[in-house]
Design an enzyme around this catalytic site. Sequence first.
Site, PDB file in Angstrom:
ATOM      1  N   ASP A  26       0.826  -1.216   0.000  1.00 64.12           N
ATOM      2  CA  ASP A  26       0.000   0.000   0.000  1.00 64.12           C
ATOM      3  C   ASP A  26       0.860   1.266   0.000  1.00 64.12           C
ATOM      4  OD1 ASP A  26      -2.359   1.418   0.001  1.00 64.12           O
ATOM      5  OD2 ASP A  26      -2.666   1.275   2.167  1.00 64.12           O
ATOM      6  N   ASN A  74     -11.178  -2.302  -5.142  1.00 61.29           N
ATOM      7  CA  ASN A  74     -10.385  -1.409  -5.995  1.00 61.29           C
ATOM      8  C   ASN A  74     -11.044  -1.150  -7.359  1.00 61.29           C
ATOM      9  OD1 ASN A  74      -7.167  -2.630  -4.768  1.00 61.29           O
ATOM     10  ND2 ASN A  74      -8.320  -0.834  -4.129  1.00 61.29           N
TER      11      ASN A  74
END
Length: 249
Positions: A26, A74
Amino acid sequence: MDFFPESFNIILDPSKLPKHVAIIMDGNGRWAKSKGLPRIYGHKKGAEVAKNIIYKTRELNIPYLTLFAFSKENWLRPKEEIETLLGLLKYYLETEFEEIKKNEIKFKVIGNKDDFPEELKKQLNMVEKETEKNDKMVLCMALSYGGRAEIIEAVKKLAFQIKENKISAEEIDEMLFRKFLYTYDIPDPDLLIRTSGELRISNFLLFQLAYTEFYFTPVYWPDFNEEEYLKALYSYQQRERRFGRIYGS
Ligand code: IPE
Ligand code: IPE
Ligand code: MG
């Protein structure tokens, strides 16, 4: 989070390495932003880092690596960003195919491949098929993956099997349930790493992380490197895993 002094020299105990490392990669967007660049540059650099970490894992003889590359949620990102991510996946599948085979790495996808465009899906299936007999390391890529979706899908498959009288409700236990998860053929992660300073698991491997050791670092994924990886592994080696027991018993 662990504190490592500047001059810290990392020496790992090869007998105490995790068997399975899972990583939530991330911070690509914030890394790019901090440099005044568009988010896609973060993804490009992040993909290079992922490649390096894969081969480092192989070099360390860690047999399982799971990378969270794209979550079910996502898909809610802007179309252009999704296209960049899918384009990178396609590019690296092509360019790393030979190296993956040479390193005897088995490639496996967890998540819903059906969510991807037909051509990419075919490519993923092909790489899985061509590497299925490799046994030096399993590279598990979480793609269109959601932990809750995985559990619900498992329950659904189980329910159908009961309906068709293939199993009885009484038979259901943890071992049987695991057979219906995407990860039916891989052990639970020993170590979970999340970069970028977020202290959450974002719907990753909800069932499998029950007794996993967590390592959080503020480093953005594009800045994660071999040294940061070794720090995470070192931290893992200092832990005392108890699995609910009293130490030493
Ligand atoms: C991780 O970086 C890559 C994916 C989730 C695909 P992000 O894109 O989430 O970057 P941040 O968290 O916005 O900085
Ligand atoms: C988790 O990161 C998913 C991946 C790394 C692929 P996100 O950036 O999507 O997670 P949140 O939204 O910050 O929880
Ligand atoms: Mg993020």
